[in-house]
Write a protein that holds these residues in place. Structure first.
Motif, PDB file in Angstrom:
ATOM      1  N   ARG A 150      27.175  50.484  37.641  1.00 49.89           N
ATOM      2  CA  ARG A 150      26.946  51.903  37.381  1.00 49.89           C
ATOM      3  C   ARG A 150      26.378  52.638  38.595  1.00 49.89           C
ATOM      4  NH1 ARG A 150      24.349  54.787  32.107  1.00 49.89           N
ATOM      5  NH2 ARG A 150      24.725  56.717  33.207  1.00 49.89           N
ATOM      6  N   LEU A 151      25.475  51.964  39.316  1.00 47.76           N
ATOM      7  CA  LEU A 151      24.886  52.598  40.506  1.00 47.76           C
ATOM      8  C   LEU A 151      25.956  52.916  41.552  1.00 47.76           C
ATOM      9  CD1 LEU A 151      21.519  50.706  41.209  1.00 47.76           C
ATOM     10  CD2 LEU A 151      21.868  52.916  40.097  1.00 47.76           C
ATOM     11  N   TYR A 155      31.243  51.579  36.836  1.00 46.97           N
ATOM     12  CA  TYR A 155      31.378  51.082  35.468  1.00 46.97           C
ATOM     13  C   TYR A 155      32.374  51.935  34.680  1.00 46.97           C
ATOM     14  CZ  TYR A 155      30.429  47.994  31.726  1.00 46.97           C
ATOM     15  OH  TYR A 155      30.613  47.013  30.784  1.00 46.97           O
ATOM     16  N   PRO A 156      33.368  51.300  34.029  1.00 46.32           N
ATOM     17  CA  PRO A 156      34.381  52.080  33.295  1.00 46.32           C
ATOM     18  C   PRO A 156      33.742  52.898  32.161  1.00 46.32           C
ATOM     19  CG  PRO A 156      35.034  49.764  33.472  1.00 46.32           C
ATOM     20  CD  PRO A 156      33.620  49.843  33.938  1.00 46.32           C
ATOM     21  N   LEU A 175      39.419  45.541  28.281  1.00 46.39           N
ATOM     22  CA  LEU A 175      39.413  45.822  29.711  1.00 46.39           C
ATOM     23  C   LEU A 175      40.816  45.577  30.257  1.00 46.39           C
ATOM     24  CD1 LEU A 175      37.565  46.482  32.162  1.00 46.39           C
ATOM     25  CD2 LEU A 175      37.322  44.028  32.490  1.00 46.39           C
ATOM     26  N   VAL A 176      41.321  46.547  31.004  1.00 48.19           N
ATOM     27  CA  VAL A 176      42.646  46.378  31.596  1.00 48.19           C
ATOM     28  C   VAL A 176      42.498  45.451  32.806  1.00 48.19           C
ATOM     29  CG1 VAL A 176      44.631  47.559  32.622  1.00 48.19           C
ATOM     30  CG2 VAL A 176      43.233  48.735  30.907  1.00 48.19           C
ATOM     31  N   PRO A 177      43.173  44.284  32.807  1.00 51.68           N
ATOM     32  CA  PRO A 177      42.997  43.345  33.925  1.00 51.68           C
ATOM     33  C   PRO A 177      43.353  43.990  35.258  1.00 51.68           C
ATOM     34  CG  PRO A 177      44.238  42.317  32.138  1.00 51.68           C
ATOM     35  CD  PRO A 177      44.127  43.771  31.803  1.00 51.68           C
ATOM     36  N   GLY A 178      42.462  43.798  36.239  1.00 49.57           N
ATOM     37  CA  GLY A 178      42.717  44.315  37.586  1.00 49.57           C
ATOM     38  C   GLY A 178      42.468  45.807  37.735  1.00 49.57           C
ATOM     39  N   ALA A 179      41.954  46.468  36.670  1.00 42.67           N
ATOM     40  CA  ALA A 179      41.728  47.915  36.762  1.00 42.67           C
ATOM     41  C   ALA A 179      40.326  48.258  36.260  1.00 42.67           C
ATOM     42  CB  ALA A 179      42.769  48.657  35.935  1.00 42.67           C
ATOM     43  N   TRP A 180      39.926  49.480  36.502  1.00 43.35           N
ATOM     44  CA  TRP A 180      38.578  49.911  36.129  1.00 43.35           C
ATOM     45  C   TRP A 180      38.592  50.735  34.847  1.00 43.35           C
ATOM     46  CZ3 TRP A 180      34.700  47.701  38.644  1.00 43.35           C
ATOM     47  CH2 TRP A 180      34.958  47.163  39.914  1.00 43.35           C
ATOM     48  N   HIS A 181      39.297  50.247  33.807  1.00 41.92           N
ATOM     49  CA  HIS A 181      39.358  50.994  32.545  1.00 41.92           C
ATOM     50  C   HIS A 181      39.163  50.090  31.354  1.00 41.92           C
ATOM     51  CE1 HIS A 181      41.117  54.271  34.765  1.00 41.92           C
ATOM     52  NE2 HIS A 181      42.120  53.514  35.148  1.00 41.92           N
ATOM     53  N   TYR A 182      38.450  50.637  30.355  1.00 41.39           N
ATOM     54  CA  TYR A 182      38.517  50.065  29.011  1.00 41.39           C
ATOM     55  C   TYR A 182      39.455  50.966  28.231  1.00 41.39           C
ATOM     56  CZ  TYR A 182      34.240  47.264  29.757  1.00 41.39           C
ATOM     57  OH  TYR A 182      33.314  46.357  30.200  1.00 41.39           O
ATOM     58  N   LEU A 236      36.345  41.789  40.803  1.00 41.77           N
ATOM     59  CA  LEU A 236      37.265  42.821  41.292  1.00 41.77           C
ATOM     60  C   LEU A 236      36.599  43.590  42.429  1.00 41.77           C
ATOM     61  CD1 LEU A 236      40.045  44.026  40.470  1.00 41.77           C
ATOM     62  CD2 LEU A 236      38.817  45.637  39.010  1.00 41.77           C
ATOM     63  N   HIS A 237      35.321  43.884  42.264  1.00 45.51           N
ATOM     64  CA  HIS A 237      34.586  44.626  43.288  1.00 45.51           C
ATOM     65  C   HIS A 237      34.400  43.776  44.548  1.00 45.51           C
ATOM     66  CE1 HIS A 237      31.976  47.431  45.183  1.00 45.51           C
ATOM     67  NE2 HIS A 237      30.899  46.691  45.054  1.00 45.51           N
ATOM     68  N   LEU A 238      34.044  42.561  44.364  1.00 44.87           N
ATOM     69  CA  LEU A 238      33.751  41.706  45.530  1.00 44.87           C
ATOM     70  C   LEU A 238      34.985  40.945  46.006  1.00 44.87           C
ATOM     71  CD1 LEU A 238      30.334  40.205  44.384  1.00 44.87           C
ATOM     72  CD2 LEU A 238      30.712  42.120  45.952  1.00 44.87           C
ATOM     73  N   GLU A 239      36.039  41.027  45.195  1.00 43.13           N
ATOM     74  CA  GLU A 239      37.291  40.338  45.480  1.00 43.13           C
ATOM     75  C   GLU A 239      37.108  38.838  45.680  1.00 43.13           C
ATOM     76  OE1 GLU A 239      40.279  43.613  47.210  1.00 43.13           O
ATOM     77  OE2 GLU A 239      38.737  42.934  48.593  1.00 43.13           O
ATOM     78  N   LYS A 240      36.125  38.317  44.981  1.00 41.69           N
ATOM     79  CA  LYS A 240      35.964  36.865  44.981  1.00 41.69           C
ATOM     80  C   LYS A 240      35.017  36.477  43.853  1.00 41.69           C
ATOM     81  CE  LYS A 240      32.111  36.925  48.114  1.00 41.69           C
ATOM     82  NZ  LYS A 240      31.637  36.914  49.451  1.00 41.69           N
ATOM     83  N   GLU A 241      35.122  35.257  43.432  1.00 43.19           N
ATOM     84  CA  GLU A 241      34.211  34.760  42.396  1.00 43.19           C
ATOM     85  C   GLU A 241      32.926  34.332  43.093  1.00 43.19           C
ATOM     86  OE1 GLU A 241      33.518  33.091  38.353  1.00 43.19           O
ATOM     87  OE2 GLU A 241      35.491  33.755  39.027  1.00 43.19           O
ATOM     88  N   LEU A 242      31.796  34.838  42.623  1.00 42.10           N
ATOM     89  CA  LEU A 242      30.535  34.452  43.250  1.00 42.10           C
ATOM     90  C   LEU A 242      30.199  33.009  42.920  1.00 42.10           C
ATOM     91  CD1 LEU A 242      28.330  37.536  42.470  1.00 42.10           C
ATOM     92  CD2 LEU A 242      29.041  36.770  44.699  1.00 42.10           C
TER      93      LEU A 242
END
Ligand SMILES: [Zn+2]
Length: 255
Positions: A150-151, A155-156, A175-182, A236-242
């Motif tokens: 959210r900061l 956040y969708p 949640l739409v996979p790969g997108a920022w929408h619910y 999705l934001h970091l483009e990797k699994e932490l």
């Protein structure tokens, strides 16, 4: 050389030479810094438990022009995740420390070097303090992920379905996979789904304190739904699994 004494959160440390450690820390007003703590690997006397990830405290450091690494002179801890383990069973205490490390790793990923981000510092401090209150550590983790996204304005929206623009998402969302929408159940399926109760959790998270959210009793199913959706959004934001996302899953005490 300039000398500072600032409120900061310890994010992580790593070995530096034989005896020293590099400490990555997020200051309240000067952004993320990286500094050398002399002898911190060899002797715990000087820094003790003050370098545990997510420790909040006063860091005294010296900065030289054109040097990336500052010199850390002192860390005076005000709150450490070790306080949060008191009075908890040993597997639950381990889960608290793993979550603290996960929060610190996310803050590290989120904070660009040297750019002040007071809201991020305040969020990290608030969840670190909330860990020391009795309550659900998992609810706190979902709250933290929600606010991190959210900061950044990521956040969708959770009010009206953006696909049909008619249906509200109060009854549940996908949640739409790969997108920022619910989107609503009628418009989509396939991605992580949030139940109506999970949507209510998010509405509460928007206006309540971390302690209020972790003390309210969210069901394990709601928290699992949110975890799936949030990890998808964070990846999705970091483009990797932490790395620690996996560790948290592996170390969670069985119900
Ligand atoms: Zn729809």
């Amino acid at each position: 050389m300039r000398v500072y004494s600032v409120d900061a959160l310890i994010l992580r440390t790593y070995r530096y030479g034989e005896a020293d450690r590099v400490v990555v820390f997020l200051t309240s007003d000067r952004g993320k810094k990286r500094g050398v703590a002399k002898n911190a690997s060899k002797s715990r006397r000087r820094f003790g438990a003050a370098l545990e990830p997510l420790t909040r405290g006063r860091v005294a450091y010296a900065e030289r022009e054109h040097r990336d690494l500052v010199r850390i002179d002192r860390v005076e801890p005000h709150q450490t995740p070790l306080n949060a383990t008191r009075g908890r069973e040993s597997d639950e205490a381990a889960h608290v420390l793993t979550c603290a490390a996960y929060f610190a790793e996310l803050l590290d990923e989120w904070a660009p070097e040297g750019q002040p981000n007071e809201r991020l510092f305040r969020l990290g401090s608030a969840v670190g303090d909330a860990l020391c209150h009795p309550g659900s550590v998992d609810a706190l983790a979902r709250y933290f992920e929600y606010w991190l996204l959210r900061l950044e304005g990521l956040y969708p929206a959770i009010d009206v379905c953006p696909a049909c623009r008619r249906q509200t998402l109060s009854g549940g969302a996908v949640l739409v996979p790969g997108a920022w929408h619910y989107i609503c159940d009628a418009c989509g399926h396939g991605g992580p789904r949030l139940s109506a109760a999970a949507i209510t959790f998010l509405r509460h998270a928007a206006t309540r304190t971390p302690v209020e959210v972790s003390s309210a009793s969210a069901s394990p199913g709601v928290l699992r739904d949110l975890e799936r959706a949030h990890h998808h959004l964070i990846a999705l934001h970091l483009e990797k699994e932490l790395r620690s996302t996996r560790v948290v899953k592996e170390l969670r005490p069985s119900p």
